[in-house]
Design a protein around this motif. Sequence first.
Motif, PDB file in Angstrom:
ATOM      1  N   ARG A  32       0.896  -1.164   0.080  1.00  0.00           N
ATOM      2  CA  ARG A  32      -0.101  -0.086  -0.045  1.00  0.00           C
ATOM      3  C   ARG A  32       0.879   1.179  -0.077  1.00  0.00           C
ATOM      4  NH1 ARG A  32      -0.354   1.318   5.631  1.00  0.00           N
ATOM      5  NH2 ARG A  32       0.276  -0.619   7.117  1.00  0.00           N
ATOM      6  N   HIS A  33       2.254   1.083   0.482  1.00  0.00           N
ATOM      7  CA  HIS A  33       3.181   2.348   0.437  1.00  0.00           C
ATOM      8  C   HIS A  33       3.227   3.096  -0.986  1.00  0.00           C
ATOM      9  CE1 HIS A  33       3.609   1.441   4.629  1.00  0.00           C
ATOM     10  NE2 HIS A  33       3.906   0.243   4.395  1.00  0.00           N
ATOM     11  N   LEU A  34       3.381   1.873  -1.932  1.00  0.00           N
ATOM     12  CA  LEU A  34       3.624   2.229  -3.146  1.00  0.00           C
ATOM     13  C   LEU A  34       2.236   2.827  -3.849  1.00  0.00           C
ATOM     14  CD1 LEU A  34       5.586   2.250  -5.676  1.00  0.00           C
ATOM     15  CD2 LEU A  34       4.529  -0.186  -6.033  1.00  0.00           C
ATOM     16  N   ALA A  35       1.301   2.326  -3.563  1.00  0.00           N
ATOM     17  CA  ALA A  35       0.029   2.892  -3.938  1.00  0.00           C
ATOM     18  C   ALA A  35      -0.196   4.307  -3.646  1.00  0.00           C
ATOM     19  CB  ALA A  35      -1.042   1.811  -3.780  1.00  0.00           C
ATOM     20  N   THR A  36       0.081   4.507  -2.472  1.00  0.00           N
ATOM     21  CA  THR A  36      -0.084   5.892  -1.835  1.00  0.00           C
ATOM     22  C   THR A  36       0.834   6.700  -2.268  1.00  0.00           C
ATOM     23  OG1 THR A  36      -0.384   4.833   0.334  1.00  0.00           O
ATOM     24  CG2 THR A  36      -0.374   7.142   0.421  1.00  0.00           C
ATOM     25  N   LYS A  37       2.002   6.522  -2.668  1.00  0.00           N
ATOM     26  CA  LYS A  37       2.972   7.228  -3.492  1.00  0.00           C
ATOM     27  C   LYS A  37       2.388   7.508  -4.605  1.00  0.00           C
ATOM     28  CE  LYS A  37       6.618   8.768  -2.686  1.00  0.00           C
ATOM     29  NZ  LYS A  37       6.669  10.242  -2.165  1.00  0.00           N
ATOM     30  N   LEU A  38       1.892   6.657  -5.598  1.00  0.00           N
ATOM     31  CA  LEU A  38       1.480   7.329  -7.016  1.00  0.00           C
ATOM     32  C   LEU A  38       0.272   7.791  -6.817  1.00  0.00           C
ATOM     33  CD1 LEU A  38       2.468   3.790  -8.358  1.00  0.00           C
ATOM     34  CD2 LEU A  38       3.004   6.120  -9.636  1.00  0.00           C
ATOM     35  N   ASN A  39      -0.614   7.651  -5.682  1.00  0.00           N
ATOM     36  CA  ASN A  39      -1.755   8.418  -5.461  1.00  0.00           C
ATOM     37  C   ASN A  39      -1.495   9.899  -5.436  1.00  0.00           C
ATOM     38  OD1 ASN A  39      -4.102   9.808  -3.945  1.00  0.00           O
ATOM     39  ND2 ASN A  39      -4.721   7.931  -4.721  1.00  0.00           N
ATOM     40  N   ILE A  40      -0.261  10.192  -4.444  1.00  0.00           N
ATOM     41  CA  ILE A  40       0.117  11.551  -4.264  1.00  0.00           C
ATOM     42  C   ILE A  40       0.781  12.314  -5.527  1.00  0.00           C
ATOM     43  CG2 ILE A  40       1.817  12.895  -3.107  1.00  0.00           C
ATOM     44  CD1 ILE A  40       1.614  10.959  -0.763  1.00  0.00           C
ATOM     45  N   LEU A  41       1.409  11.333  -6.390  1.00  0.00           N
ATOM     46  CA  LEU A  41       2.087  11.819  -7.610  1.00  0.00           C
ATOM     47  C   LEU A  41       1.237  12.152  -8.647  1.00  0.00           C
ATOM     48  CD1 LEU A  41       5.010   9.335  -7.989  1.00  0.00           C
ATOM     49  CD2 LEU A  41       5.315  11.801  -7.393  1.00  0.00           C
ATOM     50  N   VAL A  42      -0.131  11.311  -8.801  1.00  0.00           N
ATOM     51  CA  VAL A  42      -0.842  11.649  -9.837  1.00  0.00           C
ATOM     52  C   VAL A  42      -1.770  13.244  -9.332  1.00  0.00           C
ATOM     53  CG1 VAL A  42      -2.911  10.581  -8.792  1.00  0.00           C
ATOM     54  CG2 VAL A  42      -2.884  10.740 -11.338  1.00  0.00           C
ATOM     55  N   GLN A  43      -1.751  13.134  -8.136  1.00  0.00           N
ATOM     56  CA  GLN A  43      -2.347  14.548  -7.725  1.00  0.00           C
ATOM     57  C   GLN A  43      -1.436  15.764  -7.955  1.00  0.00           C
ATOM     58  OE1 GLN A  43      -4.307  14.897  -4.157  1.00  0.00           O
ATOM     59  NE2 GLN A  43      -4.290  12.652  -3.624  1.00  0.00           N
ATOM     60  N   GLN A  44      -0.199  15.250  -8.042  1.00  0.00           N
ATOM     61  CA  GLN A  44       0.752  16.367  -8.189  1.00  0.00           C
ATOM     62  C   GLN A  44       0.829  16.778  -9.682  1.00  0.00           C
ATOM     63  OE1 GLN A  44       4.638  15.388  -6.591  1.00  0.00           O
ATOM     64  NE2 GLN A  44       4.049  15.809  -4.426  1.00  0.00           N
ATOM     65  N   HIS A  45       0.937  15.537 -10.474  1.00  0.00           N
ATOM     66  CA  HIS A  45       1.240  15.716 -11.875  1.00  0.00           C
ATOM     67  C   HIS A  45      -0.082  16.426 -12.582  1.00  0.00           C
ATOM     68  CE1 HIS A  45       4.496  12.306 -11.529  1.00  0.00           C
ATOM     69  NE2 HIS A  45       4.733  13.343 -11.187  1.00  0.00           N
ATOM     70  N   PHE A  46      -1.196  16.182 -12.241  1.00  0.00           N
ATOM     71  CA  PHE A  46      -2.385  16.601 -12.716  1.00  0.00           C
ATOM     72  C   PHE A  46      -3.044  17.695 -11.953  1.00  0.00           C
ATOM     73  CE2 PHE A  46      -1.232  12.479 -14.809  1.00  0.00           C
ATOM     74  CZ  PHE A  46      -1.147  13.075 -16.012  1.00  0.00           C
ATOM     75  N   ASP A  47      -2.199  18.426 -10.853  1.00  0.00           N
ATOM     76  CA  ASP A  47      -2.903  19.227 -10.187  1.00  0.00           C
ATOM     77  C   ASP A  47      -4.273  18.989  -9.845  1.00  0.00           C
ATOM     78  OD1 ASP A  47      -2.507  21.685  -9.110  1.00  0.00           O
ATOM     79  OD2 ASP A  47      -2.903  22.903 -10.982  1.00  0.00           O
ATOM     80  N   LEU A  48      -4.214  17.918  -8.965  1.00  0.00           N
ATOM     81  CA  LEU A  48      -5.729  17.519  -8.473  1.00  0.00           C
ATOM     82  C   LEU A  48      -5.652  17.705  -6.913  1.00  0.00           C
ATOM     83  CD1 LEU A  48      -5.959  13.985  -9.850  1.00  0.00           C
ATOM     84  CD2 LEU A  48      -6.409  16.024 -10.874  1.00  0.00           C
ATOM     85  N   ALA A  49      -6.976  17.963  -6.624  1.00  0.00           N
ATOM     86  CA  ALA A  49      -6.998  18.295  -5.234  1.00  0.00           C
ATOM     87  C   ALA A  49      -7.935  17.033  -4.619  1.00  0.00           C
ATOM     88  CB  ALA A  49      -7.837  19.588  -5.023  1.00  0.00           C
ATOM     89  N   SER A  50      -7.774  17.002  -3.549  1.00  0.00           N
ATOM     90  CA  SER A  50      -8.613  15.679  -2.771  1.00  0.00           C
ATOM     91  C   SER A  50      -9.856  16.471  -1.887  1.00  0.00           C
ATOM     92  CB  SER A  50      -7.592  15.095  -1.916  1.00  0.00           C
ATOM     93  OG  SER A  50      -8.284  14.144  -1.028  1.00  0.00           O
ATOM     94  N   THR A  51     -10.850  16.049  -2.115  1.00  0.00           N
ATOM     95  CA  THR A  51     -12.239  16.440  -1.538  1.00  0.00           C
ATOM     96  C   THR A  51     -12.895  15.243  -0.597  1.00  0.00           C
ATOM     97  OG1 THR A  51     -12.407  18.406  -2.847  1.00  0.00           O
ATOM     98  CG2 THR A  51     -14.063  17.968  -1.289  1.00  0.00           C
TER      99      THR A  51
END
Lengths: 646, 518
Positions: free
Chosen positions: A241-260
């Motif tokens: 799950r650590h890897l999944a979390t990392k990629l989740n953070i990255l996709v948010q950074q890369h595509f300028d996403l926000a989490s609500t």
Amino acid sequence: MKIFSESHKTVFVVDHCPYMAESCRQHVEFDMLVKNRTQGIIPLAPISKSLWTCSVESSMEYCRIMYDIFPFKKLVNFIVSDSGAHVLNSWTQEDQNLQELMAALAAVGPPNPRADPECCSILHGLVAAVETLCKITEYQHEARTLLMENAERVGNRGRIICITNAKSDSHVRMLEDCVQETIHEHNKLAANSDHLMQIQKCELVLIHTYAVGEDSLVSDRPKKELSPVLTSEVHSVRAGRHLATKLNILVQQHFDLASTTITNIPMKEEQHANTSANYDVELLHHKDAHVDFLKSGRSVLLEQPRKSGSKVISHMLSSHGGEIFLHVLSSSRSILEDPPSISEGCGGRVTDYRITDFGEFMRENRLTPFLDPRYKIDGSLEIPLERAKDQLEKHTRYWPMIISQTTIFNMQAVVPLASVIVKESLTEEDVLNCQKTIYNLVDMERKNDPLPISTVGTRGKGPKRDEQYRIMWNELETLVRAHINNSEKHQRVLECLMACRSKPPEEEERKKRGRKREDKEDKSEKAVKDYEQEKSWQDSERLKGILERGKEELAEAEIIKDSPDSPEPPNKKPLVDMDETPPVEKSKGPVSLLSLWSNRINTANSRKHQEFAGRLNSVNNRAELYQHLKEENGMETAENGKASRQ
Amino acid sequence: MPTVVVMDVSLSMTRPVSIEGSEEYQRKHLAAHGLTMLFEHMATNYKLEFTALVVFSSLWELMVPFTRDYNTLQEALSNMDDYDKTCLESALVGVCNIVQQEWGGAIPCQVVLVTDGCLGIGRGSLRHSLATHNQRSESNRFPLPFPFPSKLYIMCMANLEELQSTDSLDCLERLIDLNNGEGQIFTIDGPLCLKNVQSMFGKLIDLAYTPFHAILKCGHLTADVQVFPRPEPFVVDEEIDPIPKVINTDLEIVGFIDIADISSPPVLSRHLVLPIALNKEGDEVGTGITDDNEDENSANQIAGKIPNFCVLLHGSLKVEGMVAIVQLGPEWHGMLYSQADSKKKSNLMMSLFEPGPEPLPWLGKMAQLGPISDAKENPYGEDDNKSPFPLQPKNKRSYAQNVTVWIKPSGLQTDVQKILRNARKLPEKTQTFYKELNRLRKAALAFGFLDLLKGVADMLERECTLLPDTAHPDAAFQLTHAAQQLKLASTGTSEYAGYEHNITPLHTDFSGSSAERM
């Protein structure tokens, strides 16, 4: 915004070498005991995912989020690397979905733990990634074609996300060097090619992943510029799950996403609204009942607590065709507050707009998608939206805005004609219906049926019956004439109209008299009444000539003099242009085709009848009315100037 | 676009300028004169603009909060005292606070800074602020760029030569740069006098406060309108299409759509569409907005009684619950609709969509929208009970389909239990059982998670042994069959592990003879 930023092209390079088949050493219990089961059963042993499974799963999740939010123009190229590079898809839009990628990954299968590690390397994949970044996407191609001489504005940037198991920091540096060198080489190649583009910027994201419990041999490093073209960052992440979390953070950074995170969502849908169970959804990981609720076409408003403790509605979730949209609602003051009401502005005091008719007009001019291309007769592509504009043009050629400006649109009897005459082309049946409508109107006139002539602004009953019909015929002619150039059939409708209404008054009179005589013979009891009618009719006939002439002036004088508050009908022109030949000396501007035509018709008509006595005897275009009353009674009724109101 | 006027009331503004006649003018008088002109212009031609007045020296003060009452603003101009030194940074911080408090961070604002170009001394001077610009932390961030879309107009009560004699102009230009280039510096052309100040403010008015007039068209039906606030130029892609797009002054209606179909679309901005009466020269003679001026009143009254297409359109849009799609430019559209405020005052509004061929995915490409009369049959149905919208996206989003995600153990456990639940209800649930089984199989193959297939096969075999005596004989056959198939897939050999392959129920026949195909 830039379409062709680094996010336009993402290359995943996932290590498929034998060591990736190793377990991530994070157990998953999959055999959960269920209530009411026979006692004594020992659950099956937990299983664990391999490094490969963790990597693929996490990168698929990255793609899922990206595709959900950006269904177009954000592209992924997936490469797995072992003894060679396997490119699983292309940049084309058809290849851009999870199903395609999953199928391709299944075909590759998990890494073979017994393969020769010496033959396998992530380098194959990295080289292929650089190569693929030089390939032009359909969007880049389209933009370049569109921009023509400015084609160089289309950028070529990209990002390589490489998931591997590196041996050391120096191993990582070797990988970076390799990418840099490959970019250098391929840019040289691309410079001499039409279908390749040089890489302007490449963001290398190296993710070193390792089994839980092991020590990482690679250290994290923030983004660093290796050359003007290449930046690189290193993330050392435990698998699972650590890897999944990392990629989740990255996709948010890369595509300028926000989490609500949406909290307190009632469990299930409305039928269970009474239960108190609530749950939360973070708006990047949703695939729950709540979403189904939205898919049914509803919207949900979201509240946000404020520091003061109050709450404010801040967002709206809604679904269109199975796509969910999150709207941010403005919660501060509106710059449009307290606007002047439309009733206070121009035209705001007018009360008889044809609101219902225009509503009908809007419904007829609603839009619908035409997904298949259509072609015009000349073979060129037909643009549906242009057709829509054409239709609006046709439908508004004669469209009075207020009820008191029109007679024909207040008459049910005119509808069959008015509804088809605006069409681009008419069928024989349409023409027949139009003709029927006209005959019907002639019939109404013969029967002396009342017309819905507006009496707004006039005192008394308004114009006489036959004058009403004149107004109606003129208006109908205006409507039909506006469309005669549509087709020859439209022309035929006008011909019918002109033939039916152009009978000289004398002839009509004779006919009427004859008919009435017959009536009298049949129904002698009505004789007295008929006589009275005839008398009044005669009177009106005498007035007709004068009225015809002075109608415009009279009508205007009436409105202005008698009720100063009434609105001045601004569009009365179409009504009078038809029958009143504008005196030559008055028409200063260019003469319209319409007035030329009406001129001709009027001249032709005038030859067919004798000029009225009133007009012949008039002084300065004014004739004294009710001279007979004066003669008969010696009263001076005619002089008070109210004749026109009878 | 609300406006904040930021007026420098430091001592340097009291410096006298050349004598005109017998009166002696100070720079602050020139500034007040220019602002008076601006306020008068707004009161007549831009009356819906909200304006606030801030004065500053080493401290700042909000003299007039955002208002449309230009008399109040005018009065405040004549009640200004003189204070100490110029301290621009704190004033700009003040502007940030005032604007964010009132309008939030999304509404574009215009900041009109009126100063003489003396930028203060020592701490708090602009030179000091700029010199320390690179040493800021998040807590004492320099106020520029403003944390909201903005234009910064700097009105200098000085001419260019004077500003260039020191580094004042450079510093002010730096300010505009820091605001991402959004803004402009105005200086007095020639000697400092009322006339030249007027011409300077005239340029500002031309640039930023000319009302946007347009003609609203629906075929031959037309109306002159003012669009407020002015639609701002929009840059679609700074790289491939850097020229800002401006909307047409002919706003052409192309057709109509039900509100339910257009739903709540994302928009760039919203504007009031106000019908106006223009005289022959094209000057506005009245918007119908009530005013104290008597002449205007009578002009408005006449205008109020002339039928206007906007009113007709608004009325019908409101009654029918529809919007009009309006073309704003090439591949740029918007919508017109009726909107009522809390006081039940109703208005014609226009929202601008993002430029592009397909601003709203559920309507499809705008160019492909055509008149319903061109369709073979009315897509809205004869009884108006259907709709051609929304169009379905070509690829469903993951949440609109059954996507398998096992990142959290709970996801995997749920999927396994679903299979188990259905396994216990065989043969009634045969279809669902195999559907879930195949979904799990596909995902496991894609993720290379073959151990899971083996595990689930073991589990199904165990279930088979636990079947009660009352169970239908088919259940045992199906469980054994399914387990066997999963085991084969878990070998990963291409023969059994095809992604597109589906495990199908075992064909059994318990109605007649025994299971012959076992």
